[in-house]
Design an enzyme around this catalytic site. Structure first.
Site, PDB file in Angstrom:
ATOM      1  N   GLY A 153       9.166   9.870  -9.646  1.00 33.74           N
ATOM      2  CA  GLY A 153       9.209  10.088  -8.204  1.00 33.74           C
ATOM      3  C   GLY A 153       9.521   8.778  -7.501  1.00 33.74           C
ATOM      4  O   GLY A 153       9.362   7.703  -8.090  1.00 33.74           O
ATOM      5  N   GLN A 160       9.437   2.677  -0.693  1.00 33.13           N
ATOM      6  CA  GLN A 160       9.600   1.844  -1.893  1.00 33.13           C
ATOM      7  C   GLN A 160      10.961   1.147  -1.934  1.00 33.13           C
ATOM      8  O   GLN A 160      11.153   0.213  -2.705  1.00 33.13           O
ATOM      9  CB  GLN A 160       9.435   2.681  -3.168  1.00 33.13           C
ATOM     10  CG  GLN A 160       7.994   3.121  -3.412  1.00 33.13           C
ATOM     11  CD  GLN A 160       7.890   3.909  -4.702  1.00 33.13           C
ATOM     12  OE1 GLN A 160       8.083   5.111  -4.714  1.00 33.13           O
ATOM     13  NE2 GLN A 160       7.588   3.222  -5.792  1.00 33.13           N
ATOM     14  N   CYS A 166       3.725   3.398 -11.512  1.00 38.10           N
ATOM     15  CA  CYS A 166       4.533   3.362 -10.285  1.00 38.10           C
ATOM     16  C   CYS A 166       5.644   2.339 -10.455  1.00 38.10           C
ATOM     17  O   CYS A 166       5.395   1.249 -10.975  1.00 38.10           O
ATOM     18  CB  CYS A 166       3.634   2.984  -9.105  1.00 38.10           C
ATOM     19  SG  CYS A 166       4.510   2.874  -7.541  1.00 38.10           S
ATOM     20  N   LEU A 167       6.844   2.698 -10.020  1.00 37.32           N
ATOM     21  CA  LEU A 167       7.978   1.778 -10.143  1.00 37.32           C
ATOM     22  C   LEU A 167       7.755   0.507  -9.314  1.00 37.32           C
ATOM     23  O   LEU A 167       8.371  -0.519  -9.583  1.00 37.32           O
ATOM     24  CB  LEU A 167       9.276   2.470  -9.715  1.00 37.32           C
ATOM     25  CG  LEU A 167       9.733   3.629 -10.614  1.00 37.32           C
ATOM     26  CD1 LEU A 167      10.961   4.306 -10.022  1.00 37.32           C
ATOM     27  CD2 LEU A 167      10.010   3.159 -12.035  1.00 37.32           C
ATOM     28  N   HIS A 200       0.795  11.254  -5.282  1.00 38.40           N
ATOM     29  CA  HIS A 200       1.147   9.836  -5.448  1.00 38.40           C
ATOM     30  C   HIS A 200       2.189   9.414  -4.402  1.00 38.40           C
ATOM     31  O   HIS A 200       2.044   8.368  -3.747  1.00 38.40           O
ATOM     32  CB  HIS A 200       1.678   9.631  -6.873  1.00 38.40           C
ATOM     33  CG  HIS A 200       2.153   8.242  -7.166  1.00 38.40           C
ATOM     34  ND1 HIS A 200       1.513   7.409  -8.066  1.00 38.40           N
ATOM     35  CD2 HIS A 200       3.218   7.526  -6.690  1.00 38.40           C
ATOM     36  CE1 HIS A 200       2.168   6.248  -8.113  1.00 38.40           C
ATOM     37  NE2 HIS A 200       3.209   6.303  -7.296  1.00 38.40           N
ATOM     38  N   GLU A 201       3.229  10.244  -4.248  1.00 43.82           N
ATOM     39  CA  GLU A 201       4.301   9.886  -3.308  1.00 43.82           C
ATOM     40  C   GLU A 201       3.829  10.002  -1.861  1.00 43.82           C
ATOM     41  O   GLU A 201       4.228   9.201  -1.010  1.00 43.82           O
ATOM     42  CB  GLU A 201       5.545  10.749  -3.541  1.00 43.82           C
ATOM     43  CG  GLU A 201       6.130  10.687  -4.960  1.00 43.82           C
ATOM     44  CD  GLU A 201       6.381   9.269  -5.476  1.00 43.82           C
ATOM     45  OE1 GLU A 201       6.672   8.374  -4.660  1.00 43.82           O
ATOM     46  OE2 GLU A 201       6.270   9.060  -6.695  1.00 43.82           O
ATOM     47  N   HIS A 260       2.239   6.873  -0.804  1.00 44.93           N
ATOM     48  CA  HIS A 260       3.190   5.804  -0.445  1.00 44.93           C
ATOM     49  C   HIS A 260       3.527   5.847   1.040  1.00 44.93           C
ATOM     50  O   HIS A 260       3.731   4.809   1.668  1.00 44.93           O
ATOM     51  CB  HIS A 260       4.489   5.956  -1.241  1.00 44.93           C
ATOM     52  CG  HIS A 260       4.455   5.305  -2.603  1.00 44.93           C
ATOM     53  ND1 HIS A 260       4.212   3.969  -2.789  1.00 44.93           N
ATOM     54  CD2 HIS A 260       4.651   5.824  -3.843  1.00 44.93           C
ATOM     55  CE1 HIS A 260       4.262   3.686  -4.088  1.00 44.93           C
ATOM     56  NE2 HIS A 260       4.519   4.801  -4.757  1.00 44.93           N
TER      57      HIS A 260
HETATM   58 NI    NI Z   1       4.735   4.994  -6.807  1.00 42.63          NI
END
Ligand code: NI
Length: 177
Positions: free
Chosen positions: A46, A51, A99-100, A141-142, A145
């Site tokens: 995701g 991000q 997480c990226l 999770h998203e 963000h």
């Molecule tokens: Ni993330």
């Protein structure tokens, strides 16, 4: 194909609350397309607009619903604009999350087993969508963000190196089956 730079933990943009999307125009579509390319390139599950430094309420999540042996090329991407979690199950799932924007770090995070979201698509049409398991985890999770929260803020435990190795060995075994 356009890749955008993924911001890393420590960048103040990741800590800000994103604003609603108001214009469903070409600029948004380019952002969504770039999010997809960037996520695919990084092997992510995701990716949220903040991000890549765009403080707007939009994210994408791989659609693995009903598709356990996901062949990445066939996998659809769910696009959620201005998402609101309108229902969350009391039943929880504790599982590994990464997480990226926090590379190399994994933690155990407790999330609802199922969530229902109301969101808009890239043209501004409202829809509701339910996610379970990994999809519900991705939605939560998203969504975090968009409010400047990272999984490391809510993890009940951050895994050490050995635990991360064990986690990936387990996944390899599962893939081999
Ligand atoms: Ni993330």
């Amino acid at each position: 194909m356009a890749l955008r730079n993924i911001l890393k933990d420590g960048d103040s943009a990741l800590r800000k609350k994103s604003r609603p999307v108001t214009d469903f125009n070409k600029r948004l579509w380019e952002l969504l397309d770039d999010l997809r390319d960037t996520m695919t390139d990084a092997n992510g599950f995701g990716l949220a607009a903040p991000q890549v430094g765009v403080l707007r309420r939009a994210f994408i999540v791989l659609d693995t619903r009903g598709n356990d042996d996901s062949d990445d090329d066939d996998c659809n991407v769910l696009e959620l604009i201005n998402p609101e979690i309108i229902e969350a199950s009391e039943e929880m799932q504790a599982g590994p999350e990464g997480c990226l924007s926090v590379p190399g770090v994994w933690g155990i995070v407790k999330r609802p087993m199922r969530v229902k979201i109301r969101a808009q698509d890239r043209y501004g049409n409202f829809f509701e969508i339910e996610g379970e398991g990994m999809t519900a985890r991705g939605f939560c999770h998203e969504s975090d963000h968009l409010d400047g929260r990272l999984f490391t803020d809510v993890a009940e435990k951050i895994l050490d190196r050995k635990e991360i190795e064990a986690l990936f060995d387990e996944r390899k075994e599962e893939d081999g089956k």
